[in-house]
Enzyme design. Structure first.
Site, PDB file in Angstrom:
ATOM      1  N   LYS A 213       0.972  -1.133   0.409  1.00  0.00           N
ATOM      2  CA  LYS A 213       0.229  -0.130   0.165  1.00  0.00           C
ATOM      3  C   LYS A 213       1.046   1.277  -0.197  1.00  0.00           C
ATOM      4  O   LYS A 213       0.316   2.164  -0.064  1.00  0.00           O
ATOM      5  CB  LYS A 213      -1.160  -0.115   1.260  1.00  0.00           C
ATOM      6  CG  LYS A 213      -1.742  -0.848   0.926  1.00  0.00           C
ATOM      7  CD  LYS A 213      -2.877  -1.423   2.394  1.00  0.00           C
ATOM      8  CE  LYS A 213      -4.043  -2.144   2.193  1.00  0.00           C
ATOM      9  NZ  LYS A 213      -3.543  -2.868   1.623  1.00  0.00           N
TER      10      LYS A 213
HETATM   11  C1  LIG Z   1      -4.218  -4.782   1.204  1.00  0.00           C
HETATM   12  C2  LIG Z   1      -3.912  -5.533   1.432  1.00  0.00           C
HETATM   13  C3  LIG Z   1      -3.700  -7.129   0.226  1.00  0.00           C
HETATM   14  C4  LIG Z   1      -5.247  -7.188  -0.980  1.00  0.00           C
HETATM   15  O1  LIG Z   1      -4.636  -5.730  -1.534  1.00  0.00           O
HETATM   16  P1  LIG Z   1      -6.148  -4.773  -2.545  1.00  0.00           P
HETATM   17  O2  LIG Z   1      -6.306  -4.727  -3.578  1.00  0.00           O
HETATM   18  O3  LIG Z   1      -6.982  -4.645  -1.326  1.00  0.00           O
HETATM   19  O4  LIG Z   1      -6.761  -6.979  -3.100  1.00  0.00           O
HETATM   20  C5  LIG Z   1      -2.441  -7.986   0.473  1.00  0.00           C
HETATM   21  N1  LIG Z   1      -2.062  -8.076   0.644  1.00  0.00           N
HETATM   22  C6  LIG Z   1      -1.885  -6.992   1.419  1.00  0.00           C
HETATM   23  C7  LIG Z   1      -0.523  -7.631   2.574  1.00  0.00           C
HETATM   24  C8  LIG Z   1      -2.642  -5.722   1.519  1.00  0.00           C
HETATM   25  O5  LIG Z   1      -2.543  -4.864   2.725  1.00  0.00           O
END
Ligand SMILES: *Cc1c(COP(=O)(O)O)cnc(C)c1O
Length: 460
Positions: A112
């Protein structure tokens, strides 16, 4: 390039307006009016670029030259990814017969950061233009909150208020938030659950007078800029593994929750990236797998898992894909979303289901298989996967040569890793010492008025 809503109820707007709006005012999600397509010759040229150069090229396609941030794109991109500890930003490394696209070299060690480091700088640049102020408000169960805080810490014109359930996030996650001491960062621990936090945030956003007065903004995964930042690494990973051969198709496996990350992969494909498969990997919270299998989108109850950032009931970004699947018919999207809200489910026909299933290969991965994959990868290759990444690698097992998105550093989810291999992962420098740093956080009752008071006092 102008932006429209999946529900058709807003006037077309510029890139910058779309970034500031976040969620469309008609309740829909914003998308570019058309998808820019790059020819094979352009792709070949792009394959020699650094991550930052590529980011500028890709992002420029989504704004008009007159857009307020278009002229500053290069500077914004350089600043946003300077906080990453790897010179390649998102390096690609081999693991057995697959590749790992490492997305965890940012400040909070999860993917993120790629989007939120950029979003923080975009907000700051756009607010500076108007001498404006905004207050970001959000509730987190762990990961998004820390990435958002690190995205806007010290930024002019922005304050951030993040609610987390007191004592119910992991010690590392808590510390990644509360040890950020910049004066514009406000951590609020709620004596309650994550759901209490979400309810409070929703109530404050629904108080339109309060929202207006304090210029409340959100940073959740519905902001278009987050998708845009994520498109870049699909091109980058393809370039690193295809050696500029535009005949060479790539396949990606994506650990999925809110559908933001994999939707960026879908956009890259629509833009001309040669992709022959997108594996949509979920844990036991499998609403998307069930949709691909049955054509029915039905919310269930969230089950806690080893990969908590994918424990979701409704995938907020799925509406963007639905818009394309339904032929860019905003009326049809609105009808489905209304039904979802009123009846808890909607269906699409078999023809459309097949169309979706031809793009996304959906796989649900059990807790046992996740632990087994962490163990097996460690034994065979000496590489540690975090539980989210392990879900994607396990789902890719039957398809050699896949690029598996590594969405978090294993040390962030040390307990799951320890369960899988019998010992805790080594702590990277970013996490070492975190537990002994000074921290700041207010603890309040799980009541809307208590949080409102915090915001009033700090934003006064
Ligand atoms: C948010 C997240 C995901 C999922 O991603 P999306 O865009 O919500 O599908 C997968 N792995 C980690 C470590 C995350 O923080």
């Amino acid at each position: 390039m102008r932006y429209v809503s999946t529900r058709g109820g807003v006037e077309p707007m510029t890139f910058s307006q779309a970034v500031m709006m976040g969620l469309a005012t008609d309740g829909g999600l914003l998308l570019p009016e058309r998808i820019p397509v790059s020819a094979p010759a352009v792709l070949r040229q792009w394959s020699g670029l650094t991550f930052q150069q590529l980011a500028v090229e890709v992002m420029a396609l989504f704004m008009t030259p007159g857009d307020p941030v278009a002229g500053r794109l290069e500077e914004l991109v350089i600043r946003s990814f300077a906080t990453f500890t790897h010179p390649e930003v998102t390096p690609v490394t081999p693991v057995g017969e697959h590749w790992l696209l490492e997305l965890f070299h940012g400040p909070t060690l999860a993917f993120k950061d790629v989007a939120l480091q950029l979003l923080g700088n975009l907000f700051e640049a756009l607010l500076a233009d108007h001498g404006g102020q905004m207050n970001i408000l959000g509730a987190t169960s762990g990961d998004t909150g820390s990435a958002a805080i690190h995205g806007v810490r010290g930024k002019k014109g922005i304050r951030i208020f993040i609610l987390h359930p007191h004592g119910r996030v992991s010690p590392i996650q808590e510390r990644q938030m509360t040890t950020v001491l910049d004066s514009n960062v406000h951590n609020i621990a709620i004596r309650g659950s994550f759901d209490d936090g979400q309810r409070i945030v929703k109530e404050l956003f629904n108080d339109l007078a309060f929202k207006e007065t304090y210029r409340l903004g959100a940073v959740n995964s519905i902001n278009w800029a987050r998708i845009l930042a994520q498109i870049v690494y699909y091109f980058y990973a393809w370039a690193r593994t295809a050696d500029g051969n535009t005949e060479r198709k790539a396949a990606f496996s994506v650990p999925t929750g809110n559908f933001g990350d994999i939707f960026a992969g879908y956009m890259a494909m629509r833009m001309g990236l040669p992709v022959d498969r997108l594996v949509l990997a979920t844990n036991c919270n499998d609403i998307l797998v069930r949709f691909m299998e049955t054509g029915v989108y039905r919310a269930g109850t969230v089950q806690p898992s080893l990969s908590p950032s994918m424990d979701i009931q409704i995938s907020s970004n799925f509406e963007r894909f639905l818009y394309y699947l339904l032929g860019e018919d905003a009326e049809a999207v609105r009808e489905r979303m209304t039904r979802l809200q009123q009846e808890g489910l909607f269906a699409i026909g078999e023809e459309k289901r097949r169309e979706a299933a031809a793009i996304f290969t959906a796989r649900r991965v059990s807790e046992e298989a996740t632990l087994h994959r962490i163990h097996a990868t460690w034994m065979a290759h000496g590489i540690l996967l975090d539980p989210h990444t392990a879900v994607g690698v396990e789902a890719a097992r039957e398809f050699p040569g896949m690029i598996c998105l590594a969405t978090a550093h294993p040390a962030k989810f040390g307990m799951a890793v320890e369960r899988a291999i019998g010992m805790p992962p080594a702590m990277p420098p970013a996490l070492e010492g975190l537990l002994s740093l000074p921290a700041r956080c207010r603890v309040v009752a799980p009541e809307t008025e208590a949080v409102r008071k915090c915001i009033r006092e700090s934003a006064g």
